[in-house]
Design a protein around this motif. Structure first.
Motif, PDB file in Angstrom:
ATOM      1  N   ARG A 210      11.071 -28.883  42.752  1.00  0.00           N
ATOM      2  CA  ARG A 210      10.734 -28.930  41.089  1.00  0.00           C
ATOM      3  C   ARG A 210      11.667 -27.954  40.606  1.00  0.00           C
ATOM      4  O   ARG A 210      11.902 -26.838  40.885  1.00  0.00           O
ATOM      5  CB  ARG A 210       9.281 -28.534  40.868  1.00  0.00           C
ATOM      6  N   ASP A 211      12.351 -28.150  39.376  1.00  0.00           N
ATOM      7  CA  ASP A 211      13.379 -27.342  38.607  1.00  0.00           C
ATOM      8  C   ASP A 211      12.628 -26.754  37.389  1.00  0.00           C
ATOM      9  O   ASP A 211      11.432 -27.084  37.221  1.00  0.00           O
ATOM     10  CB  ASP A 211      14.470 -27.960  38.254  1.00  0.00           C
ATOM     11  N   SER A 212      13.040 -25.770  36.700  1.00  0.00           N
ATOM     12  CA  SER A 212      12.330 -24.947  35.825  1.00  0.00           C
ATOM     13  C   SER A 212      12.084 -25.909  34.743  1.00  0.00           C
ATOM     14  O   SER A 212      11.206 -25.574  33.705  1.00  0.00           O
ATOM     15  CB  SER A 212      13.246 -23.912  35.219  1.00  0.00           C
ATOM     16  N   ALA A 213      12.711 -27.006  34.433  1.00  0.00           N
ATOM     17  CA  ALA A 213      12.404 -27.950  33.255  1.00  0.00           C
ATOM     18  C   ALA A 213      11.255 -29.015  33.610  1.00  0.00           C
ATOM     19  O   ALA A 213      10.458 -29.579  33.106  1.00  0.00           O
ATOM     20  CB  ALA A 213      13.526 -28.990  32.977  1.00  0.00           C
ATOM     21  N   GLY A 214      10.659 -28.850  35.147  1.00  0.00           N
ATOM     22  CA  GLY A 214       9.722 -29.724  35.458  1.00  0.00           C
ATOM     23  C   GLY A 214       9.979 -31.064  35.968  1.00  0.00           C
ATOM     24  O   GLY A 214       9.248 -31.854  36.403  1.00  0.00           O
TER      25      GLY A 214
ATOM     26  N   ARG B 102       6.436 -37.184  33.747  1.00  0.00           N
ATOM     27  CA  ARG B 102       5.655 -37.705  32.500  1.00  0.00           C
ATOM     28  C   ARG B 102       5.816 -39.141  32.301  1.00  0.00           C
ATOM     29  O   ARG B 102       4.900 -39.851  31.715  1.00  0.00           O
ATOM     30  CB  ARG B 102       6.014 -36.883  31.414  1.00  0.00           C
TER      31      ARG B 102
ATOM     32  N   ASP C 284      11.322 -37.730  35.907  1.00  0.00           N
ATOM     33  CA  ASP C 284      10.252 -37.010  35.273  1.00  0.00           C
ATOM     34  C   ASP C 284       8.665 -37.538  35.583  1.00  0.00           C
ATOM     35  O   ASP C 284       8.660 -38.889  35.274  1.00  0.00           O
ATOM     36  CB  ASP C 284      10.707 -37.560  33.668  1.00  0.00           C
TER      37      ASP C 284
ATOM     38  N   PHE D  94      11.498 -33.425  39.075  1.00  0.00           N
ATOM     39  CA  PHE D  94      11.338 -33.313  40.274  1.00  0.00           C
ATOM     40  C   PHE D  94      12.788 -33.989  40.888  1.00  0.00           C
ATOM     41  O   PHE D  94      13.068 -35.097  40.549  1.00  0.00           O
ATOM     42  CB  PHE D  94      10.378 -34.001  41.204  1.00  0.00           C
TER      43      PHE D  94
ATOM     44  N   THR E 244       3.343 -29.467  41.304  1.00  0.00           N
ATOM     45  CA  THR E 244       3.676 -29.208  39.921  1.00  0.00           C
ATOM     46  C   THR E 244       3.368 -27.764  39.684  1.00  0.00           C
ATOM     47  O   THR E 244       2.762 -27.294  40.502  1.00  0.00           O
ATOM     48  CB  THR E 244       2.784 -30.076  38.942  1.00  0.00           C
ATOM     49  N   ALA E 245       3.927 -27.318  38.464  1.00  0.00           N
ATOM     50  CA  ALA E 245       3.874 -25.754  37.981  1.00  0.00           C
ATOM     51  C   ALA E 245       2.305 -25.219  38.155  1.00  0.00           C
ATOM     52  O   ALA E 245       1.968 -24.146  38.585  1.00  0.00           O
ATOM     53  CB  ALA E 245       4.293 -25.703  36.626  1.00  0.00           C
ATOM     54  N   ASP E 246       1.484 -26.235  37.589  1.00  0.00           N
ATOM     55  CA  ASP E 246       0.155 -25.741  37.652  1.00  0.00           C
ATOM     56  C   ASP E 246      -0.629 -25.908  38.833  1.00  0.00           C
ATOM     57  O   ASP E 246      -1.874 -25.903  39.078  1.00  0.00           O
ATOM     58  CB  ASP E 246      -0.770 -26.340  36.360  1.00  0.00           C
TER      59      ASP E 246
END
Length: 134
Positions: free
Chosen positions: A102-106, A124, A122, A108, A50-52
């Motif tokens: 992972r793309d820029s929108a989050g 989420r 997604d 996968f 994930t981005a974080d």
């Protein structure tokens, strides 16, 4: 852990014990290993963060690397803070999950080799939100 306590680690998938394994890059020692699949049946192949950098999604390709493979249909989700596999995302009829990014929108994106397609997950909702046939 605060940022001054942060330490660099290497993360790898290990097929023999079906794990996501964390290694000390200096000593090469295993720091932690989280079982994500079933050895000999559902082995990990690739992963994306994930981005974080708090979670990893790991594709469970099947029971072999090449040739005859009984393809898998799940993606494991690992909490990298707690170092536990929290759950699996079932890809349904899409089989042989392999590459993941992972793309820029989050979202996968996972290749499903048996179906010749890409699926977007997604995290989420754990839903497949798009399929692209290749």
């Amino acid at each position: 852990m605060n940022s001054s306590d942060a330490k660099a680690f290497l993360i790898a998938t290990v097929k023999e014990n079906a794990s996501l394994t964390v290694l000390d890059p200096v000593t090469g020692e295993v720091v932690n290993a989280v079982t994500v699949g079933v050895p000999g049946t559902e082995v990990p192949h690739e992963f994306a963060l994930t981005a974080d950098h708090t979670k990893a999604l790991i594709t469970l390709y099947g029971d072999a690397d090449y040739g005859r493979n009984n393809p898998g249909h799940r993606v494991a989700v690992v909490d990298l803070v707690e170092m536990i596999c929290t759950h699996h995302i079932d890809l349904g009829l899409d089989r042989g999950p392999h590459a993941i990014a992972r793309d820029s929108a989050g979202l996968f994106w996972v290749t499903a080799e048996e179906n010749n397609c890409l699926v977007a997950i997604d995290l989420r909702t754990d839903d497949i939100v798009r399929t692209i046939w290749t």
